[in-house]
Design an enzyme around this catalytic site. Structure first.
Site, PDB file in Angstrom:
ATOM      1  N   ASP A   1     -20.879 -36.266  25.958  1.00 43.81           N
ATOM      2  CA  ASP A   1     -19.784 -37.070  26.533  1.00 43.81           C
ATOM      3  C   ASP A   1     -20.214 -38.252  27.399  1.00 43.81           C
ATOM      4  OD1 ASP A   1     -17.178 -35.383  26.806  1.00 43.81           O
ATOM      5  OD2 ASP A   1     -18.871 -34.467  28.422  1.00 43.81           O
TER       6      ASP A   1
ATOM      7  N   LYS B   1     -11.230 -27.946  21.323  1.00 43.19           N
ATOM      8  CA  LYS B   1     -12.795 -29.204  20.822  1.00 43.19           C
ATOM      9  C   LYS B   1     -13.314 -28.296  19.542  1.00 43.19           C
ATOM     10  CE  LYS B   1     -13.064 -31.083  25.616  1.00 43.19           C
ATOM     11  NZ  LYS B   1     -13.831 -30.992  26.382  1.00 43.19           N
TER      12      LYS B   1
ATOM     13  N   GLN C   1     -18.418 -28.208  29.734  1.00 44.78           N
ATOM     14  CA  GLN C   1     -17.386 -28.328  30.380  1.00 44.78           C
ATOM     15  C   GLN C   1     -17.756 -27.898  31.810  1.00 44.78           C
ATOM     16  OE1 GLN C   1     -14.078 -29.046  28.091  1.00 44.78           O
ATOM     17  NE2 GLN C   1     -13.480 -29.342  30.417  1.00 44.78           N
TER      18      GLN C   1
END
Ligand code: NDP
Length: 290
Positions: A122, A55, A99
């Protein structure tokens, strides 16, 4: 036997990232600010470390700023929440991603909902889940968004009226995928571990999305001839040379003989997920920066 269309996520994601590079450059020129993505990793989870590294690399490649925060496994929840508060207030940060999975002593829901909804790239916070479910503008989770982009790009006749079966009902893939397909006028069935006579249901699918985390679970007899099959699964299996290989939830070789179109693993949904994260981050910057 005709070969299915391969829904090539590597190719499409490269195109998305190349378009984004231009859009980011335009944004920087117009606003004098680089879109910034903060990624928070708690602990040493091996797959998560790889995801976070990828990422960060791709964030920089499209011209955005990457801020990595690596915290030890034992980080108290209060410290993580304090970091989120800091990132919420940081004007250089437009998107925040924590994460998953988080260590067991941390409540993931609490942390995710602490992220400001307008920085929640997200799309996992209750506000963005709500926005998606009622069709309001918000951030859509990156993996289902990537699947949708693959469908829009490769399925020529549109999605309206198609019967979509989503296998899996997680908050990060199955549920938002179903919401997106519904928003795109599909007739949607969600199946899960308690579903009875699963194969009879999956065989009705014009579009079958498998997101369950079980190696080669979807076999040819579960697929309607000509169906579009999207394989979200990322499972590790022992390869021929003893090294781990990535395998999907779909038995690719067998299902390819039946399906009209199919995503490979790797090279299907995976690369689309990161491309959508970057695209959500530019969107966040465009909303935040006046
Ligand atoms: P979860 O473990 O959170 O959810 C799995 C879902 O599958 C659950 O709803 C579960 O049902 C259902 N399920 C499990 N076993 C069966 C079964 N035998 N029959 C029917 N349904 C079953 O997984 P995620 O949604 O997080 O991830 C799914 C897969 O996608 C994983 O392989 C993961 O690695 C991958 N993934 C890939 C991403 C990418 O970028 N390509 C991103 C995110 C995930 P129940 O709710 O009843 O328990």
């Amino acid at each position: 036997m005709t070969q299915p269309v391969v829904l090539d996520g590597k190719l499409l994601s490269a195109k998305i990232r190349s378009d984004l590079t231009g859009a980011v450059a335009g944004f920087v020129k117009a606003k004098g600010v680089k879109p910034g993505l903060a990624v928070v990793l708690v602990g040493e989870h091996p797959a998560s470390q790889v995801y976070v590294r990828n990422k960060a690399k791709q964030t920089v490649e499209v011209g955005m700023e990457s801020f990595e925060h690596k915290l030890p496994e034992t980080t108290p929840q209060a410290d993580l929440l304090a970091l989120i508060d800091k990132l919420n207030a940081d004007r250089a940060v437009h998107g925040i991603l924590v994460q998953l999975p988080l260590p067991a002593h941390i409540e993931a829901g609490k942390v995710i909902n602490r992220i400001h909804p307008d920085k929640d790239v997200d799309g996992f916070s209750a506000v963005n889940v709500g926005r998606l479910s009622i069709g309001m503008d918000g951030f859509v989770p990156c993996t289902p968004l990537g699947c949708l982009k693959l469908l829009h790009h490769y399925v020529p006749n549109g999605l309206a009226g198609k019967h979509a079966v989503v296998l899996g009902r997680s908050n990060i893939v199955g549920k938002p995928m179903a919401a997106l397909l519904l928003q795109n006028d599909c007739t949607v069935t969600i199946a899960h571990s308690k579903t009875k006579d699963l194969a009879a249901i999956t065989r009705q699918a014009d579009i079958l999305v498998a997101a369950i985390g079980r190696t080669k679970f979807v076999t040819a007899d579960m697929v309607k001839p000509g169906a579009v099959v999207i394989d979200v699964g990322i499972n590790r299996a022992a390869g021929a040379n003893g090294k781990d290989v990535l395998v999907g939830d779909v038995d690719y070789a067998a299902v390819s003989a039946v399906a009209g179109a199919i995503t490979p693993v790797p090279g299907g949904v995976g690369p689309m997920t990161i491309a959508c994260l970057l695209s959500n981050t530019l969107d966040a910057a465009m909303r935040i920066v006046p």
